[in-house]
Write a protein that holds these residues in place. Sequence first.
Motif, PDB file in Angstrom:
ATOM      1  N   ASN A  90     -22.650  -9.305 -36.665  1.00  0.00           N
ATOM      2  CA  ASN A  90     -22.306  -9.397 -38.078  1.00  0.00           C
ATOM      3  C   ASN A  90     -21.593  -8.159 -38.604  1.00  0.00           C
ATOM      4  OD1 ASN A  90     -24.792  -7.864 -37.922  1.00  0.00           O
ATOM      5  ND2 ASN A  90     -24.946  -8.087 -40.158  1.00  0.00           N
ATOM      6  N   CYS A  91     -21.337  -7.187 -37.736  1.00  0.00           N
ATOM      7  CA  CYS A  91     -20.679  -5.951 -38.168  1.00  0.00           C
ATOM      8  C   CYS A  91     -19.409  -5.714 -37.362  1.00  0.00           C
ATOM      9  CB  CYS A  91     -21.609  -4.755 -37.984  1.00  0.00           C
ATOM     10  SG  CYS A  91     -22.967  -4.705 -39.173  1.00  0.00           S
ATOM     11  N   THR A  92     -18.455  -4.983 -37.951  1.00  0.00           N
ATOM     12  CA  THR A  92     -17.248  -4.567 -37.249  1.00  0.00           C
ATOM     13  C   THR A  92     -16.903  -3.138 -37.651  1.00  0.00           C
ATOM     14  OG1 THR A  92     -15.804  -5.428 -38.995  1.00  0.00           O
ATOM     15  CG2 THR A  92     -16.288  -6.895 -37.141  1.00  0.00           C
ATOM     16  N   TYR A  93     -16.146  -2.474 -36.803  1.00  0.00           N
ATOM     17  CA  TYR A  93     -15.603  -1.165 -37.133  1.00  0.00           C
ATOM     18  C   TYR A  93     -14.235  -1.044 -36.482  1.00  0.00           C
ATOM     19  CZ  TYR A  93     -17.019   0.391 -32.439  1.00  0.00           C
ATOM     20  OH  TYR A  93     -17.180   0.521 -31.087  1.00  0.00           O
ATOM     21  N   GLY A 127     -21.746   1.384 -44.052  1.00  0.00           N
ATOM     22  CA  GLY A 127     -21.651   1.283 -45.498  1.00  0.00           C
ATOM     23  C   GLY A 127     -21.206  -0.084 -45.985  1.00  0.00           C
ATOM     24  N   GLU A 128     -21.379  -1.118 -45.145  1.00  0.00           N
ATOM     25  CA  GLU A 128     -20.931  -2.456 -45.512  1.00  0.00           C
ATOM     26  C   GLU A 128     -22.034  -3.502 -45.339  1.00  0.00           C
ATOM     27  OE1 GLU A 128     -17.462  -3.268 -43.255  1.00  0.00           O
ATOM     28  OE2 GLU A 128     -16.257  -1.708 -44.218  1.00  0.00           O
ATOM     29  N   GLY A 129     -23.269  -3.050 -45.201  1.00  0.00           N
ATOM     30  CA  GLY A 129     -24.376  -3.978 -45.020  1.00  0.00           C
ATOM     31  C   GLY A 129     -25.127  -3.717 -43.716  1.00  0.00           C
ATOM     32  N   ILE A 130     -26.313  -4.295 -43.632  1.00  0.00           N
ATOM     33  CA  ILE A 130     -27.173  -4.090 -42.477  1.00  0.00           C
ATOM     34  C   ILE A 130     -26.580  -4.731 -41.221  1.00  0.00           C
ATOM     35  CG2 ILE A 130     -29.474  -4.458 -41.496  1.00  0.00           C
ATOM     36  CD1 ILE A 130     -29.481  -2.581 -43.846  1.00  0.00           C
ATOM     37  N   CYS A 131     -26.539  -3.963 -40.138  1.00  0.00           N
ATOM     38  CA  CYS A 131     -26.122  -4.502 -38.844  1.00  0.00           C
ATOM     39  C   CYS A 131     -27.361  -5.029 -38.118  1.00  0.00           C
ATOM     40  CB  CYS A 131     -25.458  -3.412 -38.000  1.00  0.00           C
ATOM     41  SG  CYS A 131     -23.878  -2.844 -38.642  1.00  0.00           S
ATOM     42  N   HIS A 132     -27.311  -6.281 -37.710  1.00  0.00           N
ATOM     43  CA  HIS A 132     -28.451  -6.912 -37.043  1.00  0.00           C
ATOM     44  C   HIS A 132     -28.177  -7.016 -35.544  1.00  0.00           C
ATOM     45  CE1 HIS A 132     -30.365  -7.902 -40.866  1.00  0.00           C
ATOM     46  NE2 HIS A 132     -29.202  -8.346 -41.290  1.00  0.00           N
ATOM     47  N   TRP A 133     -28.983  -6.296 -34.771  1.00  0.00           N
ATOM     48  CA  TRP A 133     -28.793  -6.252 -33.331  1.00  0.00           C
ATOM     49  C   TRP A 133     -29.442  -7.440 -32.635  1.00  0.00           C
ATOM     50  CZ3 TRP A 133     -25.576  -2.796 -31.212  1.00  0.00           C
ATOM     51  CH2 TRP A 133     -25.264  -1.639 -31.944  1.00  0.00           C
ATOM     52  N   GLN A 134     -28.782  -7.913 -31.591  1.00  0.00           N
ATOM     53  CA  GLN A 134     -29.335  -8.988 -30.769  1.00  0.00           C
ATOM     54  C   GLN A 134     -29.127  -8.660 -29.298  1.00  0.00           C
ATOM     55  OE1 GLN A 134     -27.207 -12.469 -32.211  1.00  0.00           O
ATOM     56  NE2 GLN A 134     -28.962 -13.057 -33.470  1.00  0.00           N
ATOM     57  N   LEU A 135     -30.021  -9.180 -28.467  1.00  0.00           N
ATOM     58  CA  LEU A 135     -29.851  -9.034 -27.027  1.00  0.00           C
ATOM     59  C   LEU A 135     -28.600  -9.794 -26.606  1.00  0.00           C
ATOM     60  CD1 LEU A 135     -33.542  -9.631 -25.961  1.00  0.00           C
ATOM     61  CD2 LEU A 135     -32.264  -7.520 -25.582  1.00  0.00           C
ATOM     62  N   GLU A 136     -27.758  -9.135 -25.812  1.00  0.00           N
ATOM     63  CA  GLU A 136     -26.503  -9.752 -25.412  1.00  0.00           C
ATOM     64  C   GLU A 136     -26.479 -10.138 -23.941  1.00  0.00           C
ATOM     65  OE1 GLU A 136     -22.356 -10.877 -26.086  1.00  0.00           O
ATOM     66  OE2 GLU A 136     -24.193 -10.734 -27.260  1.00  0.00           O
ATOM     67  N   GLY A 137     -26.870  -9.239 -23.073  1.00  0.00           N
ATOM     68  CA  GLY A 137     -26.838  -9.533 -21.647  1.00  0.00           C
ATOM     69  C   GLY A 137     -27.710  -8.569 -20.865  1.00  0.00           C
ATOM     70  N   PHE A 138     -27.847  -8.835 -19.576  1.00  0.00           N
ATOM     71  CA  PHE A 138     -28.665  -7.963 -18.736  1.00  0.00           C
ATOM     72  C   PHE A 138     -28.100  -7.954 -17.328  1.00  0.00           C
ATOM     73  CE2 PHE A 138     -30.385 -12.176 -18.107  1.00  0.00           C
ATOM     74  CZ  PHE A 138     -30.682 -12.213 -16.747  1.00  0.00           C
ATOM     75  N   GLY A 139     -28.477  -6.957 -16.546  1.00  0.00           N
ATOM     76  CA  GLY A 139     -28.013  -6.889 -15.178  1.00  0.00           C
ATOM     77  C   GLY A 139     -28.850  -5.955 -14.328  1.00  0.00           C
ATOM     78  N   VAL A 140     -28.933  -6.289 -13.042  1.00  0.00           N
ATOM     79  CA  VAL A 140     -29.656  -5.453 -12.089  1.00  0.00           C
ATOM     80  C   VAL A 140     -28.955  -5.608 -10.739  1.00  0.00           C
ATOM     81  CG1 VAL A 140     -31.304  -7.279 -11.472  1.00  0.00           C
ATOM     82  CG2 VAL A 140     -31.933  -4.873 -11.164  1.00  0.00           C
ATOM     83  N   SER A 141     -28.936  -4.544  -9.941  1.00  0.00           N
ATOM     84  CA  SER A 141     -28.258  -4.580  -8.649  1.00  0.00           C
ATOM     85  C   SER A 141     -29.155  -4.058  -7.533  1.00  0.00           C
ATOM     86  CB  SER A 141     -26.975  -3.745  -8.697  1.00  0.00           C
ATOM     87  OG  SER A 141     -25.995  -4.367  -9.492  1.00  0.00           O
TER      88      SER A 141
END
Length: 217
Positions: A75-78, A122-136
């Motif tokens: 929901n945020c951009t820069y 300065g444009e509103g709350i940024c809501h973080w979400q899990l996007e991806g994961f990885g292991v090698s």
Amino acid sequence: MKPMTALMTAAVFSVLSLNACGSSEKSMSIQEQTEARFQLNPHPKQTYRLRIKINDAPGPLKLIGKFGVGYKAENCTYIINQIEGAPAKPEKDLQTDIRQLGDFEYETVVYADALLDEDYFGEGICHWQLEGFGVSLKATGSPEETEFNFSDIMKHLLEEKTLTKYYWKWSYPYFTREDGSISPDFVNFGITSPELYSAEEHKEMFTITVTLEEAKP
């Protein structure tokens, strides 16, 4: 090395590098400065326990580094390039320690709320979400060995609870060319559709399964 390149594209999490937006030194500097703003949550509560289990491997497999988790605030951009005005979504990679449970079984803990939801621009709350994961994993960890990578979109794991990928045994411990030489830096990302192969071909594969369950913080 960040853990996400392979998981953010369809074929993908090479692993471990969240999407780099912009190629100039200036744009990278802006990205790095922006990422430094993002704060860890000192009291995370949304806890998940992830278990990694390897079946029928042709030999020992050693974890390479830690477990990588990617986060994104959709929901945020820069702006990453003031001249071109190129926008980007806030992203951040974190790594978690992995505990070994047995010869071919591991466990780690991931927090969905590991980052603080804040008004970073300065444009509103940024809501973080899990996007991806990885292991090698590799046979011993030597650079020339095949890297067996398990990476995916976290949404898939949250929905399915269990994900399994299939890996050809012939690429262990090295990927060998027709002339007999070893191909360095080979990454095996696994197969997600084993039904495309016969029962006999399945015997030439081993599996890595990642299972998720909610846990108390």
